[in-house]
Design an enzyme around this catalytic site. Structure first.
Site, mmCIF file in Angstrom:
data_model
loop_
_atom_site.group_PDB
_atom_site.id
_atom_site.type_symbol
_atom_site.label_atom_id
_atom_site.label_comp_id
_atom_site.label_asym_id
_atom_site.label_seq_id
_atom_site.Cartn_x
_atom_site.Cartn_y
_atom_site.Cartn_z
ATOM 1 N N GLU A 192 0.817 -1.187 0.146
ATOM 2 C CA GLU A 192 0.004 -0.033 -0.084
ATOM 3 C C GLU A 192 0.885 1.325 -0.292
ATOM 4 O O GLU A 192 0.317 2.276 -0.559
ATOM 5 C CB GLU A 192 -0.800 -0.003 1.247
ATOM 6 C CG GLU A 192 -2.275 -0.475 0.730
ATOM 7 C CD GLU A 192 -3.502 -0.304 1.931
ATOM 8 O OE1 GLU A 192 -4.295 -1.129 1.920
ATOM 9 O OE2 GLU A 192 -3.269 0.571 2.851
ATOM 10 N N HIS A 232 8.348 -26.819 1.044
ATOM 11 C CA HIS A 232 7.715 -28.121 0.164
ATOM 12 C C HIS A 232 6.642 -27.563 -0.587
ATOM 13 O O HIS A 232 5.645 -28.545 -1.074
ATOM 14 C CB HIS A 232 7.201 -29.129 1.326
ATOM 15 C CG HIS A 232 8.395 -29.774 1.967
ATOM 16 N ND1 HIS A 232 9.016 -30.577 1.836
ATOM 17 C CD2 HIS A 232 8.983 -29.245 3.161
ATOM 18 C CE1 HIS A 232 9.956 -31.203 2.316
ATOM 19 N NE2 HIS A 232 9.917 -30.359 3.555
ATOM 20 N N LYS A 284 -13.037 1.818 -2.285
ATOM 21 C CA LYS A 284 -14.138 2.004 -1.300
ATOM 22 C C LYS A 284 -15.210 2.906 -1.999
ATOM 23 O O LYS A 284 -16.461 2.645 -1.638
ATOM 24 C CB LYS A 284 -13.433 2.899 -0.045
ATOM 25 C CG LYS A 284 -12.471 2.101 0.806
ATOM 26 C CD LYS A 284 -12.233 3.108 1.881
ATOM 27 C CE LYS A 284 -11.227 2.189 3.019
ATOM 28 N NZ LYS A 284 -10.879 3.032 4.117
HETATM 29 O O1 PA5 Z 1 -3.278 1.544 5.603
HETATM 30 C C1 PA5 Z 1 -4.613 1.970 5.454
HETATM 31 O O2 PA5 Z 1 -4.794 3.137 5.552
HETATM 32 C C2 PA5 Z 1 -5.565 1.180 5.271
HETATM 33 O O3 PA5 Z 1 -5.387 -0.189 5.135
HETATM 34 C C3 PA5 Z 1 -6.765 1.274 6.225
HETATM 35 O O4 PA5 Z 1 -6.221 0.688 7.481
HETATM 36 C C4 PA5 Z 1 -7.804 0.244 6.086
HETATM 37 O O5 PA5 Z 1 -8.440 0.711 4.795
HETATM 38 C C5 PA5 Z 1 -8.865 0.486 7.079
HETATM 39 O O6 PA5 Z 1 -9.276 1.816 7.273
HETATM 40 P P1 PA5 Z 1 -9.937 2.477 8.515
HETATM 41 O O7 PA5 Z 1 -8.957 2.213 9.599
HETATM 42 O O8 PA5 Z 1 -10.248 3.991 8.241
HETATM 43 O O9 PA5 Z 1 -11.336 1.732 8.780
#
Ligand code: PA5
Length: 468
Positions: free
Chosen positions: A295, A324, A438
């Protein structure tokens, strides 16, 4: 004190040859850019990168430990038996990684006396949530609702489902004791709900993105509830912060790791980064790191606005199990990967192998030895096989799997990824691709304000479906 180390001997050309390995001068040439990148990251410590300071938040740590202590009677008496994290992505993976690393692998099957089980429900697959509802008595559960934005559809839908079940089971008043929320101090709908209901709550501070939040209440509340050594974890992270904050390239594991990642992809044509955990307990750290890397670095646009479509593909494997299943590919397949082995010097247990069937050569060499020796030999065997096949690999050595050392690892990787962002010239702290998904889901679910996006999606869905 136990100190995590990074051994990078086997990424060098002297170990894996000049085509796949780095000349030491190539790595040394990264010293200047790496130190500049570190300075750029550290300059944002008190601004938008406040996660850098999380290990030092003594007040937050105290509040979390006090909350965990206040719940202990309920777990001891059997009123409560389970802690269930409702969260996803950065609000879930750290919880699972810490529990897997620092609790017994069998904690949730044979929980220690007075200690809750811990589950992380990071999906809205109806077969997961439905099975949970069929299996668990919600009146025995404490739901740890975690969402920084306070609006993520998965987490909010779970909250709605579980809250209603709780109200049905124990009543409006009593249900409040079964929920603890971690969210932004102001943004999102969860905070006003917390205020209205009077739920226990913690804050995800500004400047702490989801995947950089494991050392905030996002990760440490559930850890404290299951008895993980939270002060040790944060002290380990703080020690890594001290070690890496200003240290020059040659002494700075975060800088060396970030430079290797960047050179492996950009100079050696290796877009795949495999974390190969030679520790069952550390396997989920590989999943946590996969999100952090993917990410943060997987981006379409560079900081100067050019389309770059860049980023390494993280892969998580566990030794010896995946010897394995995957090692065949790793040793003989395409030269598109580099490897980070996680290795543990002192496992907690020693398991002896009985000396039976001495007349069978295939068994006699095992008898009288330990599983520790076998495990270490297999790890070394894989390291040797990778190196002999010219596959660059580093080893991150955990002296032991303690909270302190795990804290060092988490902080090391977070800082390394932040520095990688500078090398790749992308913004490591946004996630427009996640947001796009989203938004599309909101539109498809009919959320108000997303009508235009829904119309776009419907208009684009042209063409004959072709299904076999
Ligand atoms: O790293 C990030 O920003 C995302 O993976 C969020 O953690 C994930 O989308 C969840 O978001 P939130 O904590 O706002 O529900």
């Amino acid at each position: 004190m136990d100190r995590l180390t990074l051994d990078y001997t086997n990424v060098l050309a002297s170990a894996v040859g000049p085509e796949h390995g780095l000349d030491i001068s190539e790595l040394e040439a990264m010293a200047g850019p790496s130190e500049a990148a570190l300075a750029a990251v550290q300059a944002r410590r008190t601004q938008d990168l406040r996660w850098l300071d999380l290990p030092h938040q003594q007040g937050v740590q105290r509040d979390v430990l006090d909350y965990a202590a206040s719940m202990q009677d309920a777990f001891r008496s059997g009123d409560l038996e389970n802690v269930v994290v409702l969260g996803i992505g950065g609000s879930a993976l750290g919880n699972r990684a810490l529990h897997a690393a620092l609790s017994s692998p069998f904690h949730d099957i044979a929980r220690p006396e007075g200690m809750p089980r811990l589950f992380v429900l990071d999906n809205v697959d109806p077969d997961l949530v439905g099975e949970f509802l069929d299996t668990f008595d919600v009146s025995k559960c404490l739901f740890n609702v975690i969402s920084k934005s306070g609006s993520t559809a998965e987490t909010m839908s779970q909250f709605l489902v579980l809250r209603q079940r709780l109200v049905e089971a124990v009543g409006v008043e009593a249900h409040r004791r079964h929920i603890v929320v971690t969210t932004d101090a102001e943004k999102g709908v969860l905070r006003p709900i917390v205020e209205k209901e009077g739920y226990a709550s913690f804050v995800v501070p500004d400047g702490v993105g989801g995947r950089f939040s494991v050392l905030s209440p996002v990760g440490i509340v559930s850890s404290a509830l299951v008895g993980i050594d939270v002060p040790g974890l944060l002290a380990g992270a703080a020690a890594m912060d001290e070690r890496c904050r200003e240290a020059p390239f040659a002494e700075n594991p975060a800088l060396v790791y970030a430079a290797i990642q960047s050179l492996m992809q950009e100079k050696k044509g290796k877009p795949m980064a495999v974390t190969f955990s030679y520790s069952q307990r550390l396997a989920c750290l590989g999943d946590w790191y996969a999100q952090l890397l993917a990410e943060s670095i997987g981006k379409r646009v560079s900081t100067d606005g050019a389309e770059v479509f860049t980023g390494p593909t993280p892969i998580s494997a566990v030794g010896v199990t995946d010897q394995h299943s995957q090692v065949q590919l790793y040793v003989e397949g395409p030269f598109d990967k580099w490897f980070t082995l996680l290795s543990v010097e002192r496992p907690d247990h020693t398991v002896e192998i009985p000396a039976e069937y001495a007349d069978h050569d295939a068994l006699s060499y095992l008898g009288g030895r330990t599983m520790n020796e076998l495990f270490a030999a297999e790890r070394e065997g894989t390291r040797i096989a990778l190196t002999d096949a010219n596959r660059p690999n580093v080893t991150i050595q955990f002296p032991a799997v303690t909270a302190h050392v795990v804290g060092q690892y988490l902080y090391l990787m977070e800082l390394a990824v932040a520095v990688m962002g500078e090398h790749y010239r992308i913004d490591a702290f946004d996630q427009p691709g996640v947001e796009a998904g989203k938004v599309a889901a909101y539109a498809l679910m009919g959320r108000s304000g997303y009508e235009a996006r829904r119309a776009e999606i419907e208009a684009a869905a042209g063409g004959e479906p072709r299904v076999v």
